[in-house]
Design a protein around this motif. Structure first.
Motif, mmCIF file in Angstrom:
data_model
loop_
_atom_site.group_PDB
_atom_site.id
_atom_site.type_symbol
_atom_site.label_atom_id
_atom_site.label_comp_id
_atom_site.label_asym_id
_atom_site.label_seq_id
_atom_site.Cartn_x
_atom_site.Cartn_y
_atom_site.Cartn_z
ATOM 1 N N ASP A 1 6.756 -3.160 -2.185
ATOM 2 C CA ASP A 1 6.607 -3.128 -3.926
ATOM 3 C C ASP A 1 6.156 -1.659 -4.149
ATOM 4 O O ASP A 1 4.705 -1.386 -3.876
ATOM 5 N N TRP A 2 6.625 -0.825 -4.336
ATOM 6 C CA TRP A 2 6.320 0.599 -4.548
ATOM 7 C C TRP A 2 5.525 1.022 -5.828
ATOM 8 O O TRP A 2 4.728 1.738 -5.936
ATOM 9 N N SER A 3 5.709 -0.006 -6.838
ATOM 10 C CA SER A 3 5.108 0.079 -7.856
ATOM 11 C C SER A 3 3.476 -0.404 -7.667
ATOM 12 O O SER A 3 2.538 0.396 -8.297
ATOM 13 N N GLU A 4 3.462 -1.338 -6.804
ATOM 14 C CA GLU A 4 1.958 -1.983 -6.362
ATOM 15 C C GLU A 4 1.316 -0.737 -5.578
ATOM 16 O O GLU A 4 0.303 -0.360 -5.703
ATOM 17 N N ARG A 5 2.175 -0.077 -4.733
ATOM 18 C CA ARG A 5 1.638 1.029 -4.058
ATOM 19 C C ARG A 5 1.218 2.203 -4.625
ATOM 20 O O ARG A 5 0.005 2.967 -4.312
ATOM 21 N N SER A 6 2.056 2.419 -5.877
ATOM 22 C CA SER A 6 1.587 3.627 -6.731
ATOM 23 C C SER A 6 0.333 3.226 -7.797
ATOM 24 O O SER A 6 -0.402 4.240 -7.680
ATOM 25 N N GLU A 7 0.065 1.895 -7.739
ATOM 26 C CA GLU A 7 -1.217 1.905 -8.333
ATOM 27 C C GLU A 7 -2.473 2.039 -7.372
ATOM 28 O O GLU A 7 -3.390 2.303 -7.861
ATOM 29 N N LYS A 8 -1.906 1.693 -6.044
ATOM 30 C CA LYS A 8 -2.925 1.902 -5.264
ATOM 31 C C LYS A 8 -3.381 3.387 -5.023
ATOM 32 O O LYS A 8 -4.661 3.839 -4.984
ATOM 33 N N LEU A 9 -2.442 4.163 -5.095
ATOM 34 C CA LEU A 9 -2.719 5.767 -4.961
ATOM 35 C C LEU A 9 -3.388 6.057 -6.422
ATOM 36 O O LEU A 9 -4.425 6.964 -6.092
ATOM 37 N N LYS A 10 -3.033 5.688 -7.445
ATOM 38 C CA LYS A 10 -3.579 5.937 -8.670
ATOM 39 C C LYS A 10 -5.192 5.507 -8.444
ATOM 40 O O LYS A 10 -6.267 6.488 -8.819
ATOM 41 N N SER A 11 -5.684 4.440 -8.032
ATOM 42 C CA SER A 11 -7.012 4.101 -7.771
ATOM 43 C C SER A 11 -7.569 4.981 -6.664
ATOM 44 O O SER A 11 -9.125 5.451 -6.820
ATOM 45 N N ILE A 12 -7.006 5.631 -5.673
ATOM 46 C CA ILE A 12 -7.356 6.573 -4.624
ATOM 47 C C ILE A 12 -8.035 8.021 -5.481
ATOM 48 O O ILE A 12 -8.834 8.628 -5.634
ATOM 49 N N PHE A 13 -6.799 8.313 -6.264
ATOM 50 C CA PHE A 13 -7.019 9.434 -7.228
ATOM 51 C C PHE A 13 -8.147 9.441 -8.152
ATOM 52 O O PHE A 13 -8.789 10.371 -8.312
ATOM 53 N N ASP A 14 -8.325 8.239 -8.538
ATOM 54 C CA ASP A 14 -9.451 7.963 -9.558
ATOM 55 C C ASP A 14 -10.811 8.179 -9.034
ATOM 56 O O ASP A 14 -11.673 8.700 -9.599
ATOM 57 N N VAL A 15 -11.250 7.887 -7.911
ATOM 58 C CA VAL A 15 -12.067 8.136 -7.208
ATOM 59 C C VAL A 15 -12.444 9.572 -6.993
ATOM 60 O O VAL A 15 -13.671 9.911 -7.107
ATOM 61 N N TYR A 16 -11.483 10.444 -6.884
ATOM 62 C CA TYR A 16 -11.760 11.926 -6.387
ATOM 63 C C TYR A 16 -11.677 12.907 -7.716
ATOM 64 O O TYR A 16 -11.836 14.076 -7.695
#
Length: 416
Positions: free
Chosen positions: A38-53
């Motif tokens: 589910d790449w939409s789910e993984r895209s959200e995970k990427l967004k959460s990583i970016f938000d931290v930085y």
């Protein structure tokens, strides 16, 4: 030798493959995850990583993106800046095997994305000494490029205290299935040394015989663990969070931003390494001598796995290109300051005797009939359904260069 029953890889891949009971290699099996996640789910995970930085103060960059005038640089910067809204610092290592197309692509990249770009250009005399050493010792005329482009972003991350580095695809995942996408493998010094650098760190090259000194290798020295920990440096790979398709990504960037393409000597892919006259030429020819295959096989396997090419079409495309002679050998020899006889003498020391042997006339012969092996090992039950007919890669043919085709470009301003 074991042949994959789906793609064209064999058990002699330098990154290593394993084969299951159906004869399918680990690279093909991990590639199946691209159609199961589910790449939409993984895209959200990427967004959460970016938000931290994200740098909330606006006083520093959000991340570092290593770039060049080719590969997936446009797509990575587009994703980081235009899709996720980060403010990246772009960094590039000048590989010194520059093409005019690559110079223009890099100039356009920094302009159309309005990003700051830092470049490392090592003294050409130093690079030549190092390259003569790596060629003699382990048969590589590309070590300095691999070392520079994987260490300079880390050095800048430490120096400017920018913890996050965003890379494109992890080769161990996308090519041989060394890891699953679910592992979310990140940048490590160990992987870089063992696989990217063929087991040689910069410090290992210091040698009186080759006249390579400690100051010579300083630009390629990896920061120590204490420095990395103080900044919290972390390198992530986008292909763990985005369904990676290099061809589709390039074609999107051609349409959106005018990315330029160019024909390559030893592969049908006109997108990936257009910034370098060595990579898909002499460097790739040496890969054939050492490992029994070239970049054209990598590209064919990728197209098979992405269902754009049948195994039969892939074999037909690979056969005339696999043993193609490099067209830029003279340019490399002039740059290195060695003769053609010296080149062949050294490269023959690294030629893989599992594939090559001398005939009665003392000519080198390739002892494995790869097309026959591919034809006999293919299993129709393991073939993937095609998503369409194979079509040629795009040649943009724009902005004809005024540079001589055989010229050496150290630094070019490009156009944008």
């Amino acid at each position: 030798m074991h042949f994959c029953s789906r793609c064209l890889y064999t058990s002699h891949h330098p990154l290593h493959l394993v084969f299951d009971a159906d004869g399918v290699c680990s690279g093909c099996r991990i590639h199946e995850e691209k159609d199961a996640r589910d790449w939409s789910e993984r895209s959200e995970k990427l967004k959460s990583i970016f938000d931290v930085y994200r740098n909330r103060s606006g006083r520093n960059y959000d991340c570092i993106v290593p770039v060049s005038g080719a590969r997936d640089s446009y797509f990575i910067v587009h994703t980081v800046k235009n899709v996720y809204g980060l403010n990246p610092l772009l960094v590039t290592y000048n590989k010194q095997y520059n093409t005019d197309v690559g110079v223009r692509n890099l100039a356009r990249l920094r302009t159309v994305f309005d990003c700051d770009l830092m470049t490392l250009t090592v003294n050409p005399d130093t690079v030549k000494r190092i390259t003569r050493s790596t060629f003699r010792r382990f048969g590589s005329v590309y070590w300095h490029c691999l070392a520079g482009q994987t260490v300079y972003p880390v050095q800048i991350a430490v120096k400017f205290k920018i913890p996050l580095i965003v890379w494109g695809a992890h080769q161990g995942v996308d090519q041989v299935g060394m890891f699953s996408h679910d592992d979310e493998v990140e940048m490590t010094r160990r992987y870089r040394k063992q696989h990217d650098l063929m087991g040689y760190e910069a410090e290992d090259l210091i040698d009186e015989f080759d006249n390579v000194t400690a100051p010579d290798v300083t630009p390629y020295v990896y920061p120590d663990n204490r420095e990395l920990e103080q900044v919290g440096v972390r390198g992530i790979y986008l292909n763990n969070y985005i369904r990676w398709d290099s061809r589709a990504q390039h074609e999107s960037m051609i349409g959106k931003y005018g990315y330029e393409t160019a024909p390559q000597t030893r592969t049908f892919d006109t997108y990936n390494d257009v910034d370098c006259w060595n990579y898909s030429d002499v460097h790739d020819y040496i890969k054939l001598l050492k490992h029994g295959f070239g970049k054209v096989v990598d590209h064919a396997c990728r197209e098979i796995r992405l269902r754009r090419m049948s195994r039969e079409t892939a074999i037909d495309l690979v056969k005339p290109l696999l043993f193609a002679k490099p067209s830029n050998l003279t340019l490399l020899l002039d740059w290195l300051g060695i003769t053609e006889n010296a080149f062949h003498y050294v490269v023959d020391q690294h030629r893989n005797r599992q594939f090559w042997s001398r005939d009665d006339a003392w000519e080198w012969q390739f002892g494995v009939d790869l097309p026959q092996g591919w034809a006999q090992s293919g299993d129709p039950d393991q073939a993937l359904p095609s998503v369409g007919e194979h079509r040629d890669f795009i040649l943009t043919g724009k902005d004809a260069s005024t540079d001589r085709a055989d010229s050496y470009i150290l630094i070019g301003k490009g156009t944008a």
